[in-house]
Write a protein that holds these residues in place. Structure first.
Motif, PDB file in Angstrom:
ATOM      1  N   SER A 241       3.705   7.445   9.975  1.00  0.00           N
ATOM      2  CA  SER A 241       3.232   8.571   9.059  1.00  0.00           C
ATOM      3  C   SER A 241       2.743   7.952   7.795  1.00  0.00           C
ATOM      4  O   SER A 241       1.999   8.355   7.147  1.00  0.00           O
ATOM      5  N   LEU A 242       3.242   6.897   7.187  1.00  0.00           N
ATOM      6  CA  LEU A 242       3.052   6.244   6.098  1.00  0.00           C
ATOM      7  C   LEU A 242       1.604   5.614   5.919  1.00  0.00           C
ATOM      8  O   LEU A 242       0.868   5.792   5.062  1.00  0.00           O
TER       9      LEU A 242
ATOM     10  N   ASP B 168      -3.580  13.559   3.551  1.00  0.00           N
ATOM     11  CA  ASP B 168      -3.004  13.906   4.922  1.00  0.00           C
ATOM     12  C   ASP B 168      -1.576  14.947   4.576  1.00  0.00           C
ATOM     13  O   ASP B 168      -1.031  14.834   3.598  1.00  0.00           O
TER      14      ASP B 168
ATOM     15  N   LYS C 163      -0.938   8.295   5.606  1.00  0.00           N
ATOM     16  CA  LYS C 163      -0.776   8.761   4.108  1.00  0.00           C
ATOM     17  C   LYS C 163      -1.675   7.755   3.402  1.00  0.00           C
ATOM     18  O   LYS C 163      -2.383   8.126   2.488  1.00  0.00           O
ATOM     19  N   VAL C 164      -1.474   6.450   3.892  1.00  0.00           N
ATOM     20  CA  VAL C 164      -2.431   5.443   2.925  1.00  0.00           C
ATOM     21  C   VAL C 164      -3.771   5.279   3.420  1.00  0.00           C
ATOM     22  O   VAL C 164      -4.559   5.582   2.360  1.00  0.00           O
TER      23      VAL C 164
ATOM     24  N   THR D  15       7.098  13.588   2.756  1.00  0.00           N
ATOM     25  CA  THR D  15       7.015  13.389   4.162  1.00  0.00           C
ATOM     26  C   THR D  15       8.278  12.707   4.508  1.00  0.00           C
ATOM     27  O   THR D  15       8.611  11.618   3.697  1.00  0.00           O
TER      28      THR D  15
ATOM     29  N   PRO E 226       1.844   6.495  -2.460  1.00  0.00           N
ATOM     30  CA  PRO E 226       2.478   6.747  -0.878  1.00  0.00           C
ATOM     31  C   PRO E 226       3.789   6.208  -0.469  1.00  0.00           C
ATOM     32  O   PRO E 226       3.970   5.256  -0.788  1.00  0.00           O
TER      33      PRO E 226
ATOM     34  N   LYS F  44       3.010   9.100  -7.802  1.00  0.00           N
ATOM     35  CA  LYS F  44       2.293   9.661  -6.887  1.00  0.00           C
ATOM     36  C   LYS F  44       1.823   8.476  -5.908  1.00  0.00           C
ATOM     37  O   LYS F  44       0.473   8.340  -5.491  1.00  0.00           O
TER      38      LYS F  44
ATOM     39  N   LYS G  61       7.348   9.342  -6.573  1.00  0.00           N
ATOM     40  CA  LYS G  61       6.975  10.726  -6.583  1.00  0.00           C
ATOM     41  C   LYS G  61       6.376  10.811  -7.929  1.00  0.00           C
ATOM     42  O   LYS G  61       5.016  11.564  -8.227  1.00  0.00           O
TER      43      LYS G  61
ATOM     44  N   PRO H  41      -5.336  10.003   2.019  1.00  0.00           N
ATOM     45  CA  PRO H  41      -4.448  10.479   0.938  1.00  0.00           C
ATOM     46  C   PRO H  41      -4.175  12.140   1.046  1.00  0.00           C
ATOM     47  O   PRO H  41      -3.084  12.710   0.455  1.00  0.00           O
TER      48      PRO H  41
ATOM     49  N   ASP I 131       0.842  -1.256   0.062  1.00  0.00           N
ATOM     50  CA  ASP I 131      -0.187  -0.036  -0.124  1.00  0.00           C
ATOM     51  C   ASP I 131       0.766   1.279  -0.101  1.00  0.00           C
ATOM     52  O   ASP I 131       0.518   2.347  -0.299  1.00  0.00           O
ATOM     53  N   GLY I 132       2.040   1.029   0.485  1.00  0.00           N
ATOM     54  CA  GLY I 132       2.832   2.300   0.475  1.00  0.00           C
ATOM     55  C   GLY I 132       4.586   1.869   0.676  1.00  0.00           C
ATOM     56  O   GLY I 132       4.593   0.442   0.929  1.00  0.00           O
TER      57      GLY I 132
END
Length: 343
Positions: A309-310, A319, A313-314, A161, A146, A144, A141, A317, A123-124
């Motif tokens: 943190s990840l 965040d 974000k997952v 991040t 995560p 896009k 990046k 989105p 997922d990330g």
């Protein structure tokens, strides 16, 4: 007969949808309700089928980890097992698993990341490094996808991040500490210059010397791999100078152990003949002879905050981008001593 969500809901006196939300750790469900549902799950011996849930949600509940080099580097340097422990606890708290990718070359590592992303395996992704030039970071990046970086991104710092220490400040402080002890011939043993952590610590070291009015000596600066052998090679080169340094800033405890071993073989005493301060404050720093003065960078917290943190974000989105700075502390032991001006 297998226990179902409906059985848990009946015992907890809630709706089946509430049980599902508790399993997903939905923030809208109160802690009181979560506790009641979890107690019912424990009493009935209910275990959620996360594979089925992942298929339904198009989510793997797996985080990918990308190491900076080969598996042998990972196994030798105590930094990685410690950061992995922090990552594991952060992931486990939210019921995520970890998947690691390594390679013998940058191309192999890149291909591993592409397979994880395009194959829908994670997922990330967490990058356990930050490089000056990094094909992997650019790829993530652009897609896009995560991801979170352990370290300071060299480019797009405000758009990514990341969890890091203030490595510039830490290196300046340890160099100032050696200056306060009376040392003026201070060497620097760093890692790969393509790693941002090396660049930041080198700049902090140079800034402290300039502020003290001292000239920078290029021959005092050596870069090697973050391994014991790297420390051995660096100190061998430095001690062959006509005027060797009387103190060293070493960017990693494992490298510093190589330095100590080699100096002992040369019959050069630490700290009587040369003072040493290093980074990471892993267990070997305390157990070395003499015990190393080292910068505690809170490795566990670096990993733990990166995982949290990840996951944020997952799961959200939107965040916002975060820059999380983990505090550091100089742990003073027996590898540094005052140098008299006429010595």
């Amino acid at each position: 007969m297998a226990v179902t969500i409906k059985d848990v809901a009946k015992l907890a006196n809630v709706a089946p949808s509430t049980v599902s939300r508790v399993i997903a750790n939905n923030p809208r469900i109160s802690e009181k309700t979560k506790q009641k549902v979890r107690e019912a799950m424990d009493e009935l011996g209910y275990h959620p089928n996360f594979i089925a849930r992942s298929l339904a949600n198009q989510s793997t509940r797996v985080l990918g980890l990308v190491l900076p080099g080969s598996a042998s580097t990972f196994s030798q340097n105590p930094f990685f097992p410690t950061v992995l422990r922090g990552l594991s606890e952060g992931a486990h708290e939210k019921q995520y698993a970890l998947q690691m990718t390594t390679g013998q070359s940058e191309e192999e590592i890149y291909e591993g990341v592409v397979q994880m992303v395009q194959g829908g395996r994670v997922d990330g992704i967490i990058l356990l490094y930050s490089k000056v030039e990094d094909k992997v970071m650019n790829y993530l990046k652009e897609r896009k996808f995560p991801f979170v970086v352990v370290g300071k991104p060299y480019k797009f710092c405000e758009e990514i991040t990341h969890v890091d220490n203030d490595n510039f400040r830490a290196a300046r402080e340890v160099t100032d500490y050696l200056l306060e002890l009376g040392h003026e011939c201070i060497g620097f043993i760093g890692g790969d210059l393509n790693l941002v952590v090396t660049v930041e610590r080198l700049l902090g070291y140079e800034k402290a010397l300039r502020d003290a009015g001292l000239d920078l000596k290029n021959e005092y600066i050596i870069h090697e791999e973050f391994l014991r052998e790297g420390g051995r090679e660096a100190i061998n080169e430095l001690m062959q100078l006509t005027l060797p340094p009387t103190a060293l800033v070493v960017a990693d405890d494992l490298m510093a152990l190589g330095v100590l071993n080699t100096l002992d073989e040369m019959d050069i005493s630490v700290p009587a003949d040369i003072s040493i301060i290093s980074f990471n404050n892993v267990l070997l720093a305390e157990m070395s002879r003499p015990p190393l003065t080292s910068v505690d960078i809170n490795i566990f917290n670096l990993g733990n905050e990166a995982a949290k943190s990840l996951i944020q974000k997952v799961e959200n989105p939107q965040d916002p981008i975060k820059r999380i700075i983990i505090p550091h502390e100089i742990v003073k032991r027996a590898s540094c001593s005052k140098r008299e001006k006429n010595a």
